[in-house]
Design an enzyme around this catalytic site. Structure first.
Site, PDB file in Angstrom:
ATOM      1  N   LYS A   1       0.612  -1.358  -0.006  1.00 59.75           N
ATOM      2  CA  LYS A   1      -0.326  -0.009  -0.046  1.00 59.75           C
ATOM      3  C   LYS A   1       0.899   1.391  -0.554  1.00 59.75           C
ATOM      4  O   LYS A   1       2.145   1.039   0.431  1.00 59.75           O
ATOM      5  CB  LYS A   1      -1.247   0.007   1.593  1.00 59.75           C
TER       6      LYS A   1
ATOM      7  N   ASP B   1      -6.925   4.146  -4.666  1.00 60.84           N
ATOM      8  CA  ASP B   1      -7.593   3.975  -3.114  1.00 60.84           C
ATOM      9  C   ASP B   1      -8.358   5.683  -2.578  1.00 60.84           C
ATOM     10  O   ASP B   1      -8.719   6.564  -4.294  1.00 60.84           O
ATOM     11  CB  ASP B   1      -6.791   3.725  -2.333  1.00 60.84           C
TER      12      ASP B   1
HETATM   13  N1  GLU Z   1      -7.334   0.647  -2.949  1.00 56.00           N
HETATM   14  C1  GLU Z   1      -8.745  -0.881  -3.165  1.00 56.00           C
HETATM   15  C2  GLU Z   1      -8.078  -1.598  -2.157  1.00 56.00           C
HETATM   16  O1  GLU Z   1      -8.427  -1.401  -1.068  1.00 56.00           O
HETATM   17  C3  GLU Z   1      -7.670  -1.480  -4.139  1.00 56.00           C
HETATM   18  C4  GLU Z   1      -6.420  -2.027  -4.503  1.00 56.00           C
HETATM   19  C5  GLU Z   1      -5.973  -2.719  -6.132  1.00 56.00           C
HETATM   20  O2  GLU Z   1      -6.870  -2.197  -6.416  1.00 56.00           O
HETATM   21  O3  GLU Z   1      -4.673  -2.562  -6.294  1.00 56.00           O
HETATM   22  O4  GLU Z   1      -8.042  -2.917  -1.630  1.00 56.00           O
END
Ligand code: GLU
Length: 447
Positions: free
Chosen positions: A128, A168
């Site tokens: 992340k 996100d």
């Molecule tokens: N931010 C999204 C999550 O919390 C998607 C992340 C992604 O598609 O890599 O899962």
């Protein structure tokens, strides 16, 4: 959630090694509270210190992001990428641009992502990133310059086999475009699989924008099916009004439910007749406006500032705004008003007190790492399409998403039962996710 005494030492190390990171502690605590029975059944995982290793990110990157605003003033933000675990595949997870972002927040999200991605059964590790940059009120040019500066450092850590970011909170299609454009420019490679959430004309996948909200709603439908009912005719409340919330509302309506309230950081709207999605989309997606504008267009609706959206009576609640938005007191109101299912569209939106209250009251509760995994799962489908230089239809992709969500639901449900906690999706998700990651780590040697 109490931690088994065998895991207390792990917990003590996590707390002392990561001071001032309450959200990370909270996310770890929830997992430690679930996995003692696994270590009993699989002593090899305990012997190899699987959980100790999973709690320590593989790599943490913090960098300066300098950029110039429209007035010619220099701004400095902080950028992060926490590459948490790559046992199952390249690091995968979104970027969050929000003033609340700090290392602890990114670590909690990366930790959650590792388990979530494992639950999808796709070949993706967990990571992340983000920045404390606040996109609110910034011009398009400022957003672009910020994204370019952010990627000018981040690109060296990325790659389709290394680390694959996505969106996100605060990062959508526009930002992904600027980020990918800068990556392409620096590397001289059209490496589509290096980032997901791309626009449909330049390597993106159909259903990716809808996927998190749709997926959470499919999960809700599965949980209700187990209880002999469905979303049809149910009154729902969905907090937030971003991508997750909007497409959760859309799918709930398609399945015959009625969403009567949604929110933003200022307040919430209630429309007893059901939220008019076209109006909401125009305000939020087209004009990047505030939900308060909704009541100017819909006479019957009201806008409430200062209360809690969870005071609005509903049978199904889908917290889809941000972490710790639903407190123990909110859980009590929901329970008193007869809620039967709570499905986390956001990451960790319910506090530990709220989760305990729901479980004690027998409410069906779906943790985000299971219920909101549809977004990242569809990102993995986007990577699959990029790798094969193919693009699938909306129907086919949505069907794949529905199957994946059903699979996650069943894995959580069955694992909870197997480990003596029937109906407890928190335990089911934590154990199923932990098993997949830790068994892969075991197979790969001491990593
Ligand atoms: N931010 C999204 C999550 O919390 C998607 C992340 C992604 O598609 O890599 O899962």
């Amino acid at each position: 959630m109490t931690i088994d005494e065998r895991l207390e030492q792990v917990w003590d190390v996590v707390v002392s090694r990561n001071p001032g990171e309450p959200e990370f502690h909270q996310a770890v605590q929830e997992v430690l509270g679930s996995i003692a029975p696994v270590l009993e059944k699989h002593p090899e995982l305990a012997a190899h210190k699987s959980i100790e290793r999973i709690c320590e990110p593989e790599r943490q990157i913090i960098f300066r992001v300098p950029w110039m605003d429209d007035r010619g003033e220099i701004q400095i933000n902080r950028g992060f990428r926490v590459e948490f675990n790559s046992a199952l595949g390249p690091y995968k997870g979104g970027l969050r641009f929000h003033p609340s972002v700090n290392l602890g927040i990114v670590k909690f999200l990366g930790f959650e992502q590792t388990f979530k991605n494992a639950l999808t059964q796709m070949p993706i590790g967990g990571g992340k990133g983000g920045s404390d940059f606040d996109p609110k009120g910034r011009s398009d040019g400022e957003i672009m310059r910020f994204c370019q500066s952010f990627m000018t450092e981040l690109y060296r850590h990325l790659g389709e086999y290394t680390d694959v970011p996505a969106g996100d909170i605060g990062v959508g299609g526009r930002e992904i475009g600027y980020l990918f454009g800068q990556y392409k420019r620096i590397t001289n490679r059209y490496e589509s699989g290096v980032i997901t959430g791309k626009g449909i004309t330049w390597g993106g996948a159909l259903v990716r924008p809808e996927a998190t909200g749709y997926g959470a709603t499919f999960f809700a439908e599965e949980m209700l099916r187990v209880r002999g009912t469905s979303l049809d005719g149910k009154t729902c409340v969905v907090s937030g009004s971003g991508n997750v919330a909007i497409y959760a509302i859309e799918k709930v309506h398609q399945l015959g439910g009625k969403v009567v309230a949604c929110s933003d950081s200022v307040g919430y709207i209630v429309d007893e007749g059901g939220i008019d999605l076209d109006t909401l989309k125009e305000i939020k997606l087209d004009a990047r406006g505030r939900v308060s504008e909704y009541v100017e267009r819909r006479q019957a609706a009201k806008f409430v500032v200062g209360g809690s959206i969870w005071d609005v009576p509903c049978q199904v609640a889908m917290p889809s705004a941000t972490q710790n938005e639903l407190t123990g007191a909110d859980a009590k109101s929901l329970i008193n008003n007869g809620v039967i299912a709570v499905v986390e569209g956001a990451n960790m939106p319910a506090t530990p007190e709220a989760v305990s209250a729901f479980l004690d009251a027998g409410v069906a509760f779906a943790p985000g790492k299971a219920a909101n995994a549809g977004g990242v799962a569809t990102s993995a489908l986007e990577m699959q399409q990029n790798a094969s230089r193919d693009s699938w239809t909306f129907e086919h992709t949505e069907q794949r998403l529905a199957q994946i969500m059903e699979g996650i639901h069943d894995a959580c449900f069955e694992t909870a039962e197997e480990y003596g906690a029937p109906g407890n999706y928190v335990v089911g998700a934590n154990i199923a996710g932990f098993l997949r990651v830790s068994q892969a780590m075991l197979a790969l040697g001491l990593i």
